[in-house]
Write a protein that holds these residues in place. Structure first.
Motif, PDB file in Angstrom:
ATOM      1  N   PHE A   1       0.806  -1.220   0.000  1.00 42.52           N
ATOM      2  CA  PHE A   1       0.000   0.000   0.000  1.00 42.52           C
ATOM      3  C   PHE A   1       0.837   1.268   0.000  1.00 42.52           C
ATOM      4  O   PHE A   1       0.527   2.232  -0.725  1.00 42.52           O
ATOM      5  CB  PHE A   1      -0.938  -0.001   1.214  1.00 42.52           C
ATOM      6  N   LEU A   2       1.905   1.304   0.806  1.00 46.33           N
ATOM      7  CA  LEU A   2       2.625   2.567   0.981  1.00 46.33           C
ATOM      8  C   LEU A   2       3.257   3.080  -0.305  1.00 46.33           C
ATOM      9  O   LEU A   2       3.464   4.281  -0.453  1.00 46.33           O
ATOM     10  CB  LEU A   2       3.687   2.431   2.079  1.00 46.33           C
ATOM     11  N   GLN A   3       3.538   2.186  -1.233  1.00 52.96           N
ATOM     12  CA  GLN A   3       4.113   2.661  -2.486  1.00 52.96           C
ATOM     13  C   GLN A   3       3.125   3.544  -3.239  1.00 52.96           C
ATOM     14  O   GLN A   3       3.459   4.661  -3.660  1.00 52.96           O
ATOM     15  CB  GLN A   3       4.531   1.479  -3.354  1.00 52.96           C
ATOM     16  N   SER A   4       1.899   3.075  -3.422  1.00 57.31           N
ATOM     17  CA  SER A   4       0.899   3.896  -4.111  1.00 57.31           C
ATOM     18  C   SER A   4       0.473   5.080  -3.247  1.00 57.31           C
ATOM     19  O   SER A   4       0.152   6.156  -3.769  1.00 57.31           O
ATOM     20  CB  SER A   4      -0.319   3.050  -4.478  1.00 57.31           C
ATOM     21  N   TYR A   5       0.479   4.928  -1.922  1.00 59.16           N
ATOM     22  CA  TYR A   5       0.152   6.027  -1.002  1.00 59.16           C
ATOM     23  C   TYR A   5       1.136   7.189  -1.180  1.00 59.16           C
ATOM     24  O   TYR A   5       0.741   8.357  -1.239  1.00 59.16           O
ATOM     25  CB  TYR A   5       0.197   5.488   0.426  1.00 59.16           C
ATOM     26  N   LEU A   6       2.415   6.848  -1.276  1.00 61.55           N
ATOM     27  CA  LEU A   6       3.430   7.886  -1.461  1.00 61.55           C
ATOM     28  C   LEU A   6       3.244   8.616  -2.795  1.00 61.55           C
ATOM     29  O   LEU A   6       3.470   9.825  -2.879  1.00 61.55           O
ATOM     30  CB  LEU A   6       4.824   7.256  -1.402  1.00 61.55           C
ATOM     31  N   ILE A   7       2.799   7.899  -3.815  1.00 61.49           N
ATOM     32  CA  ILE A   7       2.639   8.499  -5.144  1.00 61.49           C
ATOM     33  C   ILE A   7       1.330   9.277  -5.255  1.00 61.49           C
ATOM     34  O   ILE A   7       1.318  10.465  -5.609  1.00 61.49           O
ATOM     35  CB  ILE A   7       2.688   7.404  -6.235  1.00 61.49           C
TER      36      ILE A   7
ATOM     37  N   TRP B   1      -9.382   3.219   0.642  1.00 61.25           N
ATOM     38  CA  TRP B   1     -10.735   3.779   0.801  1.00 61.25           C
ATOM     39  C   TRP B   1     -10.834   4.614   2.071  1.00 61.25           C
ATOM     40  O   TRP B   1     -11.378   5.726   2.051  1.00 61.25           O
ATOM     41  CB  TRP B   1     -11.759   2.656   0.823  1.00 61.25           C
ATOM     42  N   LEU B   2     -10.305   4.104   3.191  1.00 57.13           N
ATOM     43  CA  LEU B   2     -10.357   4.838   4.455  1.00 57.13           C
ATOM     44  C   LEU B   2      -9.627   6.173   4.350  1.00 57.13           C
ATOM     45  O   LEU B   2     -10.081   7.195   4.874  1.00 57.13           O
ATOM     46  CB  LEU B   2      -9.750   4.005   5.582  1.00 57.13           C
ATOM     47  N   THR B   3      -8.497   6.158   3.667  1.00 53.84           N
ATOM     48  CA  THR B   3      -7.734   7.396   3.487  1.00 53.84           C
ATOM     49  C   THR B   3      -8.538   8.410   2.684  1.00 53.84           C
ATOM     50  O   THR B   3      -8.584   9.604   3.021  1.00 53.84           O
ATOM     51  CB  THR B   3      -6.399   7.098   2.783  1.00 53.84           C
ATOM     52  N   SER B   4      -9.211   7.957   1.624  1.00 55.72           N
ATOM     53  CA  SER B   4      -9.997   8.876   0.792  1.00 55.72           C
ATOM     54  C   SER B   4     -11.207   9.429   1.537  1.00 55.72           C
ATOM     55  O   SER B   4     -11.673  10.524   1.247  1.00 55.72           O
ATOM     56  CB  SER B   4     -10.448   8.172  -0.491  1.00 55.72           C
ATOM     57  N   GLN B   5     -11.708   8.661   2.526  1.00 57.59           N
ATOM     58  CA  GLN B   5     -12.922   9.063   3.233  1.00 57.59           C
ATOM     59  C   GLN B   5     -12.644   9.823   4.524  1.00 57.59           C
ATOM     60  O   GLN B   5     -13.408  10.728   4.890  1.00 57.59           O
ATOM     61  CB  GLN B   5     -13.765   7.821   3.569  1.00 57.59           C
ATOM     62  N   THR B   6     -11.578   9.456   5.235  1.00 56.70           N
ATOM     63  CA  THR B   6     -11.395   9.974   6.595  1.00 56.70           C
ATOM     64  C   THR B   6     -10.080  10.705   6.832  1.00 56.70           C
ATOM     65  O   THR B   6      -9.938  11.373   7.857  1.00 56.70           O
ATOM     66  CB  THR B   6     -11.500   8.831   7.617  1.00 56.70           C
ATOM     67  N   GLY B   7      -9.105  10.579   5.948  1.00 59.41           N
ATOM     68  CA  GLY B   7      -7.853  11.299   6.151  1.00 59.41           C
ATOM     69  C   GLY B   7      -6.636  10.395   6.094  1.00 59.41           C
ATOM     70  O   GLY B   7      -6.737   9.166   6.101  1.00 59.41           O
ATOM     71  N   ASN B   8      -5.479  11.027   6.084  1.00 60.84           N
ATOM     72  CA  ASN B   8      -4.239  10.330   5.784  1.00 60.84           C
ATOM     73  C   ASN B   8      -3.679   9.478   6.915  1.00 60.84           C
ATOM     74  O   ASN B   8      -2.708   8.747   6.714  1.00 60.84           O
ATOM     75  CB  ASN B   8      -3.175  11.344   5.349  1.00 60.84           C
ATOM     76  N   THR B   9      -4.247   9.582   8.107  1.00 61.64           N
ATOM     77  CA  THR B   9      -3.754   8.740   9.204  1.00 61.64           C
ATOM     78  C   THR B   9      -4.649   7.514   9.425  1.00 61.64           C
ATOM     79  O   THR B   9      -4.408   6.744  10.359  1.00 61.64           O
ATOM     80  CB  THR B   9      -3.653   9.545  10.517  1.00 61.64           C
ATOM     81  N   ALA B  10      -5.646   7.310   8.587  1.00 62.50           N
ATOM     82  CA  ALA B  10      -6.534   6.148   8.740  1.00 62.50           C
ATOM     83  C   ALA B  10      -5.787   4.821   8.730  1.00 62.50           C
ATOM     84  O   ALA B  10      -6.127   3.918   9.506  1.00 62.50           O
ATOM     85  CB  ALA B  10      -7.603   6.176   7.645  1.00 62.50           C
ATOM     86  N   PRO B  11      -4.753   4.640   7.880  1.00 62.97           N
ATOM     87  CA  PRO B  11      -4.029   3.366   7.916  1.00 62.97           C
ATOM     88  C   PRO B  11      -3.413   3.062   9.283  1.00 62.97           C
ATOM     89  O   PRO B  11      -3.321   1.896   9.677  1.00 62.97           O
ATOM     90  CB  PRO B  11      -2.946   3.544   6.849  1.00 62.97           C
ATOM     91  N   ALA B  12      -3.006   4.098   9.989  1.00 62.85           N
ATOM     92  CA  ALA B  12      -2.430   3.884  11.321  1.00 62.85           C
ATOM     93  C   ALA B  12      -3.467   3.309  12.278  1.00 62.85           C
ATOM     94  O   ALA B  12      -3.163   2.403  13.065  1.00 62.85           O
ATOM     95  CB  ALA B  12      -1.878   5.199  11.865  1.00 62.85           C
TER      96      ALA B  12
END
Length: 429
Positions: free
Chosen positions: A254-260, A383-394
């Motif tokens: 995930f983090l690869q596409s997240y960074l891009i 999906w969580l990042t797009s809906q709730t913000g960039n710290t959702a994966p944490a």
């Protein structure tokens, strides 16, 4: 005997690295796949669809576990491991040859979906089979280290995939990479798969399975026996591997596409971060596995899950700071935490089962967990990042770690204990 162990480690590890190179490059190339197999428009929507197909392959893994696990307990580990690498490599090469959406429309993602399902079915027999194969060759004092070559070689496959994609992205113009460059890693599966198959066909089966065969104690119905006599260890494997899988696919996919896509770093910067994080894991996993042979499995598993609970949120804040150096540092620390858990979880899981049902029991539990919490992770956190913000994966990582920590506390310590032959281990606090 030591030469037999080295041969087993070499054969299982090289074959597994090839398998996981094949399986992982889909994640590394997700943004290119999204552009080629879905209509142009919403970049996030295309990426979500790409990760949905990524996840669909994982739902085939339990089926692979239910088929290949009992087969490995009936006809032997070595034969099944040869079959699964053949399936994986063939499907990977076929992905590299697929026409795109622009050429054949909706048939392109449908064909991609089918080939990913074949990959998932194959992977359902790979990881559990390889771990069992190594466990049954290992000495009691070094069993954790020996088994963990399976996890380590998987990271090698990820690293080779990451380096391959990084080099291609650096050497080819962006347009060339989008048109044909993304196909090259998939086509590399042909020679790599043939090498892995050749190696596995030359392996012997394990001493423990050979003894079962000699004494005619091979289970007549390993699947039924596993589900009736080892249902509790199967459930514990599912819980044990939740943070293993969530962490693995957040950190290494995930983090690869997240960074891009989310943090707007370049593809080369993102691939560089992925390569460095993977290298960190590569360096740490085997020494940590050796440590688990000395101090036990539970202390390592507790340390890894607690570290995820405490550090995931601050590390994602660091990832989102806007600094490339800070993002790479956070990525590498997350990889180090994952390494603590990865170094021990596979050994702890395999050691719960008797030889008669070890392939079946571990593969079923592991692959059910991967289906629910591995392949779905890139989709869910995107999906969580797009809906709730960039710290959702944490937050997702923290929840997973809490569940796995609770499971770890129910396990019995299995380091340095003999592996049971014909009766399942009853695991208790």
């Amino acid at each position: 005997m030591q030469s037999d162990v080295r041969k087993a480690v070499t054969g299982a590890s090289i074959g597994n690295a090839v398998e996981w190179f094949d399986f992982a490059i889909y994640g590394f190339l997700a943004t290119f796949i999204a552009a080629n197999f879905f209509p142009a428009g919403d970049e996030t929507a295309a990426l979500l669809k790409t990760f949905a197909i990524f996840a669909a392959a994982f739902f085939m893994r339990p089926l692979g576990g239910f088929v290949f696990g009992p087969l490995g307990d009936r006809i032997g580990r070595q034969r099944v491991l040869a079959v699964v690498i053949l399936l994986m490599s063939g499907a990977t090469v076929a992905i590299g040859l697929l026409p795109t959406y622009a050429s054949i429309g909706v048939a392109a993602p449908l064909l991609l979906f089918g080939l990913r399902c074949i990959q998932g079915f194959s992977a359902g027999g790979e990881y559990g089979g390889g771990a069992v194969y190594l466990a049954e060759f290992a000495s009691e004092k070094r069993r954790g280290l020996t088994i963990t070559f399976m996890a380590w070689s998987g990271v090698v496959g990820f690293l080779v995939g990451s380096v391959t994609v990084t080099l291609l992205s650096a050497l080819l113009p962006a347009e060339a990479m989008n048109v044909y460059g993304w196909r090259i890693p998939f086509l590399m599966a042909l020679p790599l798969g043939l090498i892995g198959l050749y190696i596995r066909l030359r392996l012997d089966d394990t001493p423990q399975f050979a003894e079962l065969s000699r004494t005619e104690q091979v289970a007549s119905s390993p699947l039924r026996e596993a589900l009736t006599s080892s249902w509790r260890p199967i459930l514990q494997v599912i819980g044990l591997f939740i943070v293993f899988n969530v962490g693995y696919y957040v950190v290494f996919t995930f983090l690869q596409s997240y960074l891009i896509v989310t943090l707007k770093f370049s593809r080369t910067e993102a691939f560089t971060s992925m390569t460095l994080a993977t290298f960190v894991a590569l360096v740490l996993i085997l020494p940590l596995a050796a440590l688990s042979d000395r101090i036990g499995r539970k202390p390592m598993l507790i340390a890894g899950s607690v570290a995820f609970v405490v550090l995931s949120y601050p590390l994602f804040l660091l990832l989102n700071s806007g600094s490339l150096a800070a993002a790479i540092t956070a990525h590498c620390v997350l990889a180090a935490i994952e390494s603590i858990y990865v170094s021990t979880a596979v050994s702890a899981g395999v050691e719960m089962f008797a030889t008669t049902v070890r392939y079946s029991g571990f593969s079923i539990g592991y692959n059910i967990c991967v289906a629910g919490f591995g392949g779905t992770t890139p989709y869910v956190v995107t999906w969580l990042t797009s809906q709730t913000g960039n710290t959702a994966p944490a937050i997702y990582l923290i929840i997973a770690a809490v569940i796995s920590l609770g499971t770890v506390l129910t396990l019995r310590e299995t380091a340095t204990r003999p592996l049971p032959q014909t009766s399942a281990v009853t695991v208790s606090t």
